[in-house]
Every structure is written in structure tokens, then in C-alpha cells.
Design a protein around this motif. Sequence first.
Motif, PDB file in Angstrom:
ATOM      1  N   SER A  78       0.799  -1.216   0.000  1.00 56.35           N
ATOM      2  CA  SER A  78       0.000   0.000   0.000  1.00 56.35           C
ATOM      3  C   SER A  78       0.839   1.277   0.000  1.00 56.35           C
ATOM      4  O   SER A  78       0.289   2.366   0.061  1.00 56.35           O
ATOM      5  N   LEU A  79       2.153   1.170  -0.080  1.00 57.86           N
ATOM      6  CA  LEU A  79       3.034   2.336  -0.081  1.00 57.86           C
ATOM      7  C   LEU A  79       2.838   3.140  -1.361  1.00 57.86           C
ATOM      8  O   LEU A  79       2.996   2.620  -2.463  1.00 57.86           O
ATOM      9  N   PRO A 131      18.267  -0.299  -4.397  1.00 57.67           N
ATOM     10  CA  PRO A 131      18.172  -1.671  -4.903  1.00 57.67           C
ATOM     11  C   PRO A 131      17.134  -1.785  -6.021  1.00 57.67           C
ATOM     12  O   PRO A 131      16.183  -1.015  -6.076  1.00 57.67           O
ATOM     13  N   GLU A 132      17.338  -2.740  -6.898  1.00 60.76           N
ATOM     14  CA  GLU A 132      16.351  -3.010  -7.951  1.00 60.76           C
ATOM     15  C   GLU A 132      14.990  -3.324  -7.340  1.00 60.76           C
ATOM     16  O   GLU A 132      13.960  -3.102  -7.948  1.00 60.76           O
ATOM     17  N   SER A 133      14.996  -3.807  -6.089  1.00 58.37           N
ATOM     18  CA  SER A 133      13.735  -4.193  -5.440  1.00 58.37           C
ATOM     19  C   SER A 133      12.808  -3.006  -5.186  1.00 58.37           C
ATOM     20  O   SER A 133      11.634  -3.204  -4.872  1.00 58.37           O
ATOM     21  N   VAL A 134      13.311  -1.769  -5.347  1.00 58.48           N
ATOM     22  CA  VAL A 134      12.415  -0.617  -5.204  1.00 58.48           C
ATOM     23  C   VAL A 134      11.298  -0.720  -6.242  1.00 58.48           C
ATOM     24  O   VAL A 134      10.205  -0.213  -6.042  1.00 58.48           O
ATOM     25  N   GLY A 135      11.556  -1.433  -7.308  1.00 59.12           N
ATOM     26  CA  GLY A 135      10.545  -1.651  -8.341  1.00 59.12           C
ATOM     27  C   GLY A 135       9.418  -2.561  -7.893  1.00 59.12           C
ATOM     28  O   GLY A 135       8.440  -2.729  -8.598  1.00 59.12           O
ATOM     29  N   ALA A 136       9.536  -3.132  -6.696  1.00 54.83           N
ATOM     30  CA  ALA A 136       8.479  -3.998  -6.164  1.00 54.83           C
ATOM     31  C   ALA A 136       7.395  -3.203  -5.442  1.00 54.83           C
ATOM     32  O   ALA A 136       6.369  -3.765  -5.072  1.00 54.83           O
ATOM     33  N   SER A 157      11.013  10.252  -3.886  1.00 56.12           N
ATOM     34  CA  SER A 157      11.992  11.324  -3.772  1.00 56.12           C
ATOM     35  C   SER A 157      13.276  10.770  -3.180  1.00 56.12           C
ATOM     36  O   SER A 157      13.284  10.252  -2.066  1.00 56.12           O
ATOM     37  N   VAL A 158      14.348  10.871  -3.957  1.00 58.28           N
ATOM     38  CA  VAL A 158      15.672  10.419  -3.521  1.00 58.28           C
ATOM     39  C   VAL A 158      16.700  11.537  -3.702  1.00 58.28           C
ATOM     40  O   VAL A 158      17.886  11.282  -3.826  1.00 58.28           O
ATOM     41  N   LEU A 194      20.214   5.401 -11.174  1.00 58.15           N
ATOM     42  CA  LEU A 194      18.908   4.945 -10.693  1.00 58.15           C
ATOM     43  C   LEU A 194      18.653   3.561 -11.270  1.00 58.15           C
ATOM     44  O   LEU A 194      18.969   3.309 -12.434  1.00 58.15           O
ATOM     45  N   PRO A 195      18.081   2.665 -10.485  1.00 61.01           N
ATOM     46  CA  PRO A 195      17.794   1.337 -11.041  1.00 61.01           C
ATOM     47  C   PRO A 195      16.719   1.412 -12.123  1.00 61.01           C
ATOM     48  O   PRO A 195      15.770   2.189 -12.020  1.00 61.01           O
ATOM     49  N   ALA A 196      16.898   0.614 -13.155  1.00 63.86           N
ATOM     50  CA  ALA A 196      15.943   0.596 -14.270  1.00 63.86           C
ATOM     51  C   ALA A 196      14.549   0.214 -13.804  1.00 63.86           C
ATOM     52  O   ALA A 196      13.556   0.621 -14.411  1.00 63.86           O
TER      53      ALA A 196
END
Length: 124
Positions: A2-3, A17-22, A30-31, A39-41
Motif C-alpha cells: 500500500s506504499l 536496490p532493484e527491489s524498489v521496483g516492487a 523522492s531520492v 537509478l535502477p531501471a
Amino acid sequence: DSLTDLDLSGNALRALPESVGAALRLRRLSVSRNALPALPASIFRLRHLLELHAASNGITALALPPGEAASCPLVELNLAGNLITFLPASLVALASVTSLDLSYNALEHVDKESAEAAGAPVDG
């Protein structure tokens, strides 16, 4: 998941991490003001992401997955104050972007394809 809004600004992050795409429902990320060289693809695959703020890092290039620019929903992309030297056509081809901030970078070259995609007049 729900984020919808994630603010990691002003830390000392050297990578995401690539897992931010999850974070499938993420609408705003915002980074800014970290130490990110890239930035990860996977960020560009987030189907609900409308705002990406990555100003004042150390980003030198963007790795937007080929062919995914048209389906990326970003409306606002802030990459000000980085070290980007080249404007890739895939960045300009982001179909939904209405606000793109590349101020205070190190742009040395905008290729003809990028300029045409942005609607700029091109000689020759």
C-alpha cells in the motif's frame, strides 16, 4: 503493498536496490540529495509512479529500459544538479512527462533524435 509515497531525500544513499521496483503502488519517489550515481531501471517500470525527484545526487547517466518510455506514467521528473552529460532519446520520449528539470547538470551533447523528440528545431 500500500506504499504510495516514499521520501528518502537527504540521506547518504549510494545505491537504490532493484527491489524498489516492487513497490507496485508507488506514486511519488523522492531520492534527492543523496550520493546516487545511477537509478535502477526498475523505477521506470513502476506503473503508477507519477513523480520522481532525484536532484542533487551524482547521477551521470540514465538507464531507461529500451521500448519502455511510452508506457512509463511519469508526469514530473526532476534530475537537476546531477552530472548528466548526455540526453538520451529514451528520456525525452517519456510520453507522459510534462515537467522535466535537467538544470545544473553537465550536459555536453543533445543528439538530433533527442532534440527532435522534444520538438526542438534541428538544423541540417
